[in-house]
Design an enzyme around this catalytic site. Structure first.
Site, short mmCIF file in Angstrom:
data_model
loop_
_atom_site.label_atom_id
_atom_site.label_comp_id
_atom_site.label_asym_id
_atom_site.label_seq_id
_atom_site.Cartn_x
_atom_site.Cartn_y
_atom_site.Cartn_z
N GLU A 97 15.36 14.05 34.09
CA GLU A 97 14.58 15.57 34.09
C GLU A 97 14.14 15.53 32.45
OE1 GLU A 97 15.87 20.41 34.42
OE2 GLU A 97 17.65 18.84 34.47
N ARG A 98 12.89 15.29 32.49
CA ARG A 98 12.04 15.17 31.41
C ARG A 98 12.41 13.93 30.49
NH1 ARG A 98 12.65 20.90 29.60
NH2 ARG A 98 10.58 21.97 30.23
N ASP A 134 9.70 15.33 24.87
CA ASP A 134 10.37 15.87 23.51
C ASP A 134 9.35 16.02 22.38
OD1 ASP A 134 13.19 16.23 24.51
OD2 ASP A 134 13.70 14.29 24.15
N ALA A 163 9.74 25.47 35.45
CA ALA A 163 8.85 25.20 36.42
C ALA A 163 9.58 25.04 37.69
CB ALA A 163 8.05 24.05 36.05
N GLN A 220 15.20 19.87 18.00
CA GLN A 220 14.28 18.81 18.56
C GLN A 220 14.96 17.45 18.36
OE1 GLN A 220 11.83 21.06 20.57
NE2 GLN A 220 12.16 18.85 20.77
N GLU A 227 18.68 17.34 32.36
CA GLU A 227 18.90 17.78 30.93
C GLU A 227 20.15 18.04 30.39
OE1 GLU A 227 14.73 18.98 28.85
OE2 GLU A 227 15.39 20.42 30.27
N ILE A 246 11.94 32.47 34.62
CA ILE A 246 12.91 32.51 33.39
C ILE A 246 13.87 33.91 33.51
CG2 ILE A 246 13.09 33.24 31.14
CD1 ILE A 246 10.71 31.34 30.44
N TYR A 247 13.26 34.95 33.90
CA TYR A 247 13.95 36.28 34.13
C TYR A 247 14.99 36.14 35.07
CZ TYR A 247 10.46 38.14 31.06
OH TYR A 247 9.59 38.77 29.79
N LEU A 248 14.28 35.51 36.31
CA LEU A 248 15.32 35.31 37.53
C LEU A 248 16.55 34.40 37.28
CD1 LEU A 248 12.56 34.94 40.20
CD2 LEU A 248 14.07 37.06 39.68
#
Length: 260
Positions: free
Chosen positions: A127-128, A133, A32, A97, A53, A189-191
């Protein structure tokens, strides 16, 4: 299960100036834009610090920010648990996880004794969080039959216990939700080209998006932590590239922080 807080009462972590450290989690789907966003925040104020993360630990690769750290035993074993999870989720989801949450807790606790101890108005951005989680990623893997009933029960029991021991220090004052469509996330994701993620299907991102929306936009997702329902959320639309919108984003964050 651990007894959740009955009201919104953040932990009393303070700087040497006597100011309590505000703890904010940056949440959002895979790709994102969280890493880009936290880097913007890190450069915006000397009183702000970020905890990325610990992806390097998951991939057995030391990032430039962590070159001074010794490898953990699991890293020395050479396992790329992130890649293992994506390749064989039914086998490795529970392992990944559990380790993802453990490494996150370790990194976030360590940051509380960092440079913010001398800050006048300290803010720590995660970051999260330990909550995404469990309630976004682990629960999605369980619902997708990548964790069996026994693994899911053990994970929840372990997560409850870990939070009963360390959770008060990591309780959040606010959440910033970076909201992007699953299609935009797949494109990013691809980039960015992280090898472990290249096989992620759109359906997986759609499931994660639905959970984020339920938790942070509609506030209908139920958790074992009552105080989360009262934590303020700032939602930012990040479908458009925001690399050239630093000032606008930082101002929105500052305004949000002023309300906490």
């Amino acid at each position: 299960m651990a007894t959740p807080p009955k009201r919104f009462c953040p932990s009393p972590s303070t700087s040497s100036e006597g100011t309590r450290i505000k703890k904010i989690s940056i949440e959002g789907n895979i790709a994102a834009g969280k890493s880009t966003f936290v880097n913007i925040l890190k450069q915006a104020s000397e009183d702000w610090e970020v905890v990325p993360e610990p992806v390097a630990r998951w991939c057995n690769v030391q990032s430039t920010q962590e070159e001074f750290e010794e490898l953990t035993t699991s890293q020395k074993s050479g396992g790329n648990v992130l890649q293992m999870m994506y390749e064989k989720p039914e086998r490795w989801s529970f392992t990944f996880q559990s380790y993802a949450c453990l490494s996150r807790i370790r990194a976030q606790l360590a940051s509380l004794n960092g440079k913010l101890k001398d800050a006048e108005k300290p803010v720590l951005f995660f970051e999260r969080s330990v909550y995404s989680d469990r309630y976004i990623f682990a629960s999605n893997l369980y619902e997708s039959d990548c964790m069996n009933e026994t693994e899911w029960t053990i994970y929840q029991d372990w997560h409850d216990w870990m939070n009963s021991q360390f959770g008060q220090s990591l309780e959040l004052d606010g959440i910033i939700y970076l909201r992007a469509t699953p299609e935009k996330c797949l494109n990013r994701i691809y980039l960015r080209g992280r090898n472990e993620e290249q096989g992620i299907p759109l359906e997986y991102l759609e499931k994660l998006h639905y959970k984020h929306e339920s938790w942070l936009l509609h506030r209908t997702l139920k958790t074992s932590f009552d105080y989360l329902q009262e934590v303020p959320v700032l939602t930012l639309d990040v479908n458009e590239d925001f690399k050239d919108k630093h000032e606008s984003l930082v101002e929105k964050v500052k305004e949000f922080l002023s309300t906490l």
